[in-house]
Design a protein around this motif. Structure first.
Motif, PDB file in Angstrom:
ATOM      1  N   ASN A   1       0.849  -1.185   0.000  1.00 26.57           N
ATOM      2  CA  ASN A   1       0.000   0.000   0.000  1.00 26.57           C
ATOM      3  C   ASN A   1       0.884   1.234   0.000  1.00 26.57           C
ATOM      4  O   ASN A   1       1.668   1.450   0.932  1.00 26.57           O
ATOM      5  CB  ASN A   1      -0.912  -0.005   1.229  1.00 26.57           C
ATOM      6  CG  ASN A   1      -1.879  -1.169   1.219  1.00 26.57           C
ATOM      7  OD1 ASN A   1      -2.464  -1.497   0.189  1.00 26.57           O
ATOM      8  ND2 ASN A   1      -2.043  -1.824   2.362  1.00 26.57           N
TER       9      ASN A   1
ATOM     10  N   ARG B   1      -0.440  -1.101  -4.817  1.00 25.34           N
ATOM     11  CA  ARG B   1      -1.679  -0.353  -4.638  1.00 25.34           C
ATOM     12  C   ARG B   1      -1.343   1.107  -4.344  1.00 25.34           C
ATOM     13  O   ARG B   1      -0.940   1.447  -3.238  1.00 25.34           O
ATOM     14  CB  ARG B   1      -2.494  -0.950  -3.490  1.00 25.34           C
ATOM     15  CG  ARG B   1      -2.883  -2.402  -3.728  1.00 25.34           C
ATOM     16  CD  ARG B   1      -3.521  -3.017  -2.494  1.00 25.34           C
ATOM     17  NE  ARG B   1      -3.876  -4.425  -2.730  1.00 25.34           N
ATOM     18  CZ  ARG B   1      -4.313  -5.247  -1.778  1.00 25.34           C
ATOM     19  NH1 ARG B   1      -4.423  -4.814  -0.518  1.00 25.34           N
ATOM     20  NH2 ARG B   1      -4.615  -6.508  -2.076  1.00 25.34           N
TER      21      ARG B   1
ATOM     22  N   VAL C   1      -2.343   4.686  -3.579  1.00 30.45           N
ATOM     23  CA  VAL C   1      -3.509   5.305  -2.943  1.00 30.45           C
ATOM     24  C   VAL C   1      -3.300   6.823  -2.915  1.00 30.45           C
ATOM     25  O   VAL C   1      -2.294   7.303  -2.379  1.00 30.45           O
ATOM     26  CB  VAL C   1      -3.683   4.787  -1.500  1.00 30.45           C
ATOM     27  CG1 VAL C   1      -4.925   5.411  -0.865  1.00 30.45           C
ATOM     28  CG2 VAL C   1      -3.764   3.267  -1.488  1.00 30.45           C
TER      29      VAL C   1
ATOM     30  N   GLN D   1      -0.733   1.736   8.224  1.00 35.85           N
ATOM     31  CA  GLN D   1      -1.691   1.608   7.136  1.00 35.85           C
ATOM     32  C   GLN D   1      -0.988   1.502   5.785  1.00 35.85           C
ATOM     33  O   GLN D   1      -1.489   0.854   4.865  1.00 35.85           O
ATOM     34  CB  GLN D   1      -2.629   2.819   7.143  1.00 35.85           C
ATOM     35  CG  GLN D   1      -3.699   2.809   6.065  1.00 35.85           C
ATOM     36  CD  GLN D   1      -4.586   4.044   6.117  1.00 35.85           C
ATOM     37  OE1 GLN D   1      -4.441   4.884   7.028  1.00 35.85           O
ATOM     38  NE2 GLN D   1      -5.501   4.162   5.182  1.00 35.85           N
ATOM     39  N   PHE D   2       0.167   2.154   5.653  1.00 30.65           N
ATOM     40  CA  PHE D   2       0.899   2.193   4.395  1.00 30.65           C
ATOM     41  C   PHE D   2       2.275   1.556   4.552  1.00 30.65           C
ATOM     42  O   PHE D   2       2.883   1.611   5.624  1.00 30.65           O
ATOM     43  CB  PHE D   2       1.056   3.634   3.906  1.00 30.65           C
ATOM     44  CG  PHE D   2      -0.238   4.387   3.763  1.00 30.65           C
ATOM     45  CD1 PHE D   2      -1.231   3.912   2.923  1.00 30.65           C
ATOM     46  CD2 PHE D   2      -0.466   5.556   4.470  1.00 30.65           C
ATOM     47  CE1 PHE D   2      -2.423   4.597   2.782  1.00 30.65           C
ATOM     48  CE2 PHE D   2      -1.658   6.249   4.340  1.00 30.65           C
ATOM     49  CZ  PHE D   2      -2.643   5.768   3.496  1.00 30.65           C
ATOM     50  N   HIS D   3       2.755   1.000   3.458  1.00 28.60           N
ATOM     51  CA  HIS D   3       4.125   0.499   3.416  1.00 28.60           C
ATOM     52  C   HIS D   3       5.094   1.582   2.926  1.00 28.60           C
ATOM     53  O   HIS D   3       6.302   1.449   3.096  1.00 28.60           O
ATOM     54  CB  HIS D   3       4.217  -0.724   2.492  1.00 28.60           C
ATOM     55  CG  HIS D   3       3.420  -1.894   2.979  1.00 28.60           C
ATOM     56  ND1 HIS D   3       2.190  -2.227   2.458  1.00 28.60           N
ATOM     57  CD2 HIS D   3       3.684  -2.812   3.953  1.00 28.60           C
ATOM     58  CE1 HIS D   3       1.735  -3.299   3.084  1.00 28.60           C
ATOM     59  NE2 HIS D   3       2.607  -3.665   3.990  1.00 28.60           N
TER      60      HIS D   3
ATOM     61  N   VAL E   1      -4.448   0.002  -8.909  1.00 31.14           N
ATOM     62  CA  VAL E   1      -3.813  -1.265  -8.558  1.00 31.14           C
ATOM     63  C   VAL E   1      -3.104  -1.835  -9.783  1.00 31.14           C
ATOM     64  O   VAL E   1      -3.703  -1.972 -10.862  1.00 31.14           O
ATOM     65  CB  VAL E   1      -4.838  -2.289  -8.033  1.00 31.14           C
ATOM     66  CG1 VAL E   1      -4.139  -3.603  -7.691  1.00 31.14           C
ATOM     67  CG2 VAL E   1      -5.559  -1.731  -6.806  1.00 31.14           C
TER      68      VAL E   1
ATOM     69  N   TYR F   1      -7.923   4.401  -5.592  1.00 33.50           N
ATOM     70  CA  TYR F   1      -6.683   3.652  -5.759  1.00 33.50           C
ATOM     71  C   TYR F   1      -6.458   3.312  -7.226  1.00 33.50           C
ATOM     72  O   TYR F   1      -7.373   3.326  -8.049  1.00 33.50           O
ATOM     73  CB  TYR F   1      -6.697   2.353  -4.943  1.00 33.50           C
ATOM     74  CG  TYR F   1      -7.885   1.444  -5.212  1.00 33.50           C
ATOM     75  CD1 TYR F   1      -7.966   0.664  -6.361  1.00 33.50           C
ATOM     76  CD2 TYR F   1      -8.933   1.368  -4.286  1.00 33.50           C
ATOM     77  CE1 TYR F   1      -9.050  -0.162  -6.594  1.00 33.50           C
ATOM     78  CE2 TYR F   1     -10.027   0.539  -4.519  1.00 33.50           C
ATOM     79  CZ  TYR F   1     -10.079  -0.219  -5.664  1.00 33.50           C
ATOM     80  OH  TYR F   1     -11.156  -1.036  -5.912  1.00 33.50           O
TER      81      TYR F   1
END
Length: 524
Positions: free
Chosen positions: A45, A240, A242, A258-260, A211, A209
Motif C-alpha cells: 500500500n 496499490r 492510494v 496503514q501504508f508500506h 492497482v 486507488y
C-alpha cells in the motif's frame, strides 16, 4: 559507462553519453538494494500525493504519473544509479553516424506486451511518433527529428535535422515518457493501457486507488540492478497506489501501519519519524530537485517582460525556501541552476537572484506600466512547501505594491488549469534535479505552460543543443541561464532534498526521484 567505443563513427555517441556521466556528482542517491533471496507475494500500500491525472505516460509531464506508470510502460533507454544512460527496451546504446544525425537502435528480442504480443520495430516507431505528437517533451524533440522508420523487425532508425545532444536523455525520462506500447493500442485519448513493464494495470477507481498486478511474462534485463537500469523483478503480487493529498494524513497512516510507503512528507515530520521506532524508516532523498515559479508569458499582467522583471526584483528566494522547508538540512539557496563542480555550474544572472528589493521593484513596475492588476498565484497544498513558499512570495509582492490573488487548488486541478493562459499568472511547482539541462523544467522546451517562445531563447538553445562536447556545452548553458534571468519565464528558487518514509517490512527499496517498487518485497 560501458566498454570503450572503438569505431570512429561512434565518437559522437561517447560524447553524448559522457555528457551525462560527467554530471555524476549529482548522481541519483540510489544504492543497489537488489534482494537476491527475496520471496514473492503480498501487496504494498503506497500513499501518493494525489490522484493520477492520467494513465497515459505521454499525456502529462507530472512526476506522479511518471512514478506510477513507469511500472507499466518502459522506454528504450533509462538511467542507472550514476545518471548514465543505459538501454532498457533497446538492446544496446545506439550506433550514431559520423555526422551525429542518424541513430540506429537495435531492439531487445523476446519482449512481450501485456496482451501477449511480441514487441517489434513497428510498435516502437508508432509509439515514438505518438510521443512527438502528444507529449510536451516529445514535441520539443520532434522539432529536430527528420524521420523515424523501422529497418527490419528489430531495428529502428531516427534521422535528425541537426545534431541534438539531449536526445537519449529525453528518451530515458520517466515523466512525459516515450513509453513503448502496441501499435494497435495507440489512440488519443489512450483507452487500452498496455505496456511491457513488470506490472500491468489491474484496476483503477478514481480518488480511491490504482492497482497494478505482476506481469508473469515480463522479460527482465540480465544486468545487475542499478538505479532505473538493469534487472527489474516484480516480487510483489500487487502495487496499490492510494491518493492521499494531505501530507499529515500520509504521515499518520504511515505511523499507524496503514501504508508500506508514504511519498513526499513535510520536513517537519522528520522528528516524528525518527522517534517512531524500528517499524518506520525515514527516507532522505538527496539532490531531490528544485522548486520553481512559472510565469504566464502569453496573457495577463505578466505577459509584459518588464513587469516580470519587477516581480523578480521583489522576490526573496532564500526566505521562500526557509518557509518551505525550515530545516536547513533540506534546502540550499543559490543562483546557480546546477551545483558547483558539475559541468553546468554557472553564476550567470546571479545579481538578479534573491534581490528582495521592494523599493526598486515598485519603481520598475511603474515604468513598465503596471496599474494595480491582481497577480493570480495558483498553488496546491498537496505539496505543502509549494503553499508555504507562495505565502511568502505573495507577501514580497505586496510590499512592492503588487496586488495578489492566491488561488489554492488541488494538484490535479492545477495541472489542468495551467494549460489555459486565461486562468493564471503564476503557478508554483518543482522538478527533479537531473544532469542534462534540457530534461527540466519543461519550459525550456516548447509548448509547456508559460509559453516562453522568443527568438533569443531559440538561438541560445539551438547553440547549446547542437554541441555534443561537454567542455563546450557548459559555457553555452551559462548563456541560457543568463537569458532565463533576463526574460523571466520562470524563477528557480533553490534546491531541496526530499523526505519520504517506508515500513521496515518493505525490503529492497532505494530512494529515487520517481519512486519505483520493482525489486521490492515484503517480509518481517
Amino acid at each position: 559507462m560501458n566498454a570503450p567505443l572503438l569505431s570512429p563513427q561512434m565518437t559522437r555517441r561517447r560524447l553524448l553519453v559522457s555528457a551525462l556521466a560527467a554530471a555524476g556528482c549529482m548522481s541519483l542517491p540510489l544504492e543497489n538494494a537488489w534482494a537476491q533471496a527475496a520471496s514473492k507475494g503480498g501487496a504494498a500500500n503506497l500513499a501518493m500525493i494525489g490522484e493520477l491525472q492520467s494513465l497515459d505516460p505521454m499525456a502529462t509531464p507530472t512526476d506522479l504519473v511518471g512514478t506510477v506508470m513507469q511500472h507499466v510502460y518502459e522506454p528504450l533507454y533509462t538511467f542507472d544509479a550514476q545518471w548514465n544512460i543505459q538501454p532498457m527496451l533497446a538492446d544496446t546504446l545506439p550506433a550514431i553516424s559520423a555526422d551525429g544525425k542518424t541513430y540506429t537502435i537495435t531492439l531487445r528480442k523476446g519482449v512481450k506486451f501485456h496482451n501477449g504480443k511480441d514487441m517489434g520495430a513497428d510498435d516502437v516507431v508508432a509509439s515514438l511518433q505518438r510521443w512527438m505528437a502528444v507529449s510536451a517533451r516529445g514535441k520539443a524533440v520532434g522539432q529536430v527529428v527528420a524521420g523515424i522508420a523501422a529497418q527490419g523487425p528489430a531495428t529502428v532508425e531516427i534521422q535528425l535535422k541537426t545534431i541534438y545532444a539531449p536526445l537519449l536523455a529525453h528518451l530515458a525520462m520517466p515523466s512525459g515518457m516515450a513509453g513503448i506500447m502496441p501499435r494497435e493500442s495507440i489512440a488519443t485519448p489512450l483507452v487500452d493501457i498496455i505496456g511491457t513493464g513488470p506490472y500491468k494495470l489491474k484496476e483503477r477507481k478514481p480518488d480511491q486507488y490504482t492497482v497494478l498486478a505482476r506481469f508473469d511474462q515480463y522479460a527482465a534485463r540480465t544486468e545487475p540492478a542499478s538505479g532505473y537500469a538493469g534487472k527489474r523483478e516484480a516480487l510483489l503480487d500487487e502495487l496499490r497506489f492510494v491518493p492521499v493529498p494531505n501530507a499529515t494524513t500520509r504521515l499518520e497512516g504511515m505511523l499507524a501501519g496503514q501504508f508500506h510507503y508514504a511519498d513526499l512528507l513535510q520536513v517537519e515530520s522528520m522528528g516524528r519519524l525518527e522517534k517512531a521506532g524500528p517499524e518506520v524508516v525515514p527516507i532522505l532523498t538527496k539532490n531531490f530537485g528544485f522548486p520553481y515559479i512559472v510565469f504566464n508569458t502569453r496573457k495577463g499582467v505578466l505577459s509584459n517582460q518588464a513587469v516580470r522583471q519587477a516581480v523578480q526584483t521583489a522576490m526573496g528566494e532564500a526566505e521562500m525556501l526557509q518557509a518551505g522547508f525550515g530545516d536547513e538540512r533540506f534546502y540550499s539557496a543559490g543562483p546557480n541552476f546546477f551545483p558547483q563542480g558539475t559541468p553546468y555550474y554557472s553564476e550567470a544572472g546571479a545579481d538578479r537572484y534573491n534581490q528582495k528589493n521592494p523599493t526598486l521593484a515598485k519603481e520598475q513596475a511603474a515604468k513598465a506600466g503596471y496599474k494595480g492588476e491582481p497577480i493570480r498565484i495558483m498553488v496546491s497544498r498537496q505539496y505543502e512547501f509549494h503553499y508555504n513558499m507562495a505565502l511568502v512570495m505573495a507577501e514580497h509582492f505586496k510590499r512592492a505594491g503588487f496586488k495578489t490573488d492566491l488561488m489554492v487548488v488541488d494538484w490535479a486541478t492545477l495541472v489542468q488549469r495551467r494549460n489555459d493562459p486565461d486562468l493564471w499568472d503564476i503557478y508554483v511547482t518543482h522538478s527533479g534535479q537531473f544532469p542534462e539541462p534540457m530534461l527540466s523544467p519543461p519550459q525550456l522546451g516548447e509548448g509547456a505552460p508559460g509559453w516562453w517562445e522568443t527568438d533569443t531563447k531559440k538561438a541560445a538553445l539551438a547553440a547549446f543543443n547542437s554541441e555534443p562536447d561537454i567542455a563546450k556545452r557548459g559555457p553555452l548553458w551559462g548563456k541560457v541561464q543568463e537569458l532565463v534571468y533576463r526574460e523571466v519565464p520562470f524563477v528557480e528558487v533553490g534546491r531541496f532534498n526530499g523526505l519520504s518514509a517506508r515500513a521496515a517490512t518493505l525490503h529492497g527499496y532505494t530512494p529515487a526521484i520517481w519512486p519505483f517498487f520493482w525489486n521490492t518485497s515484503l517480509g518481517k
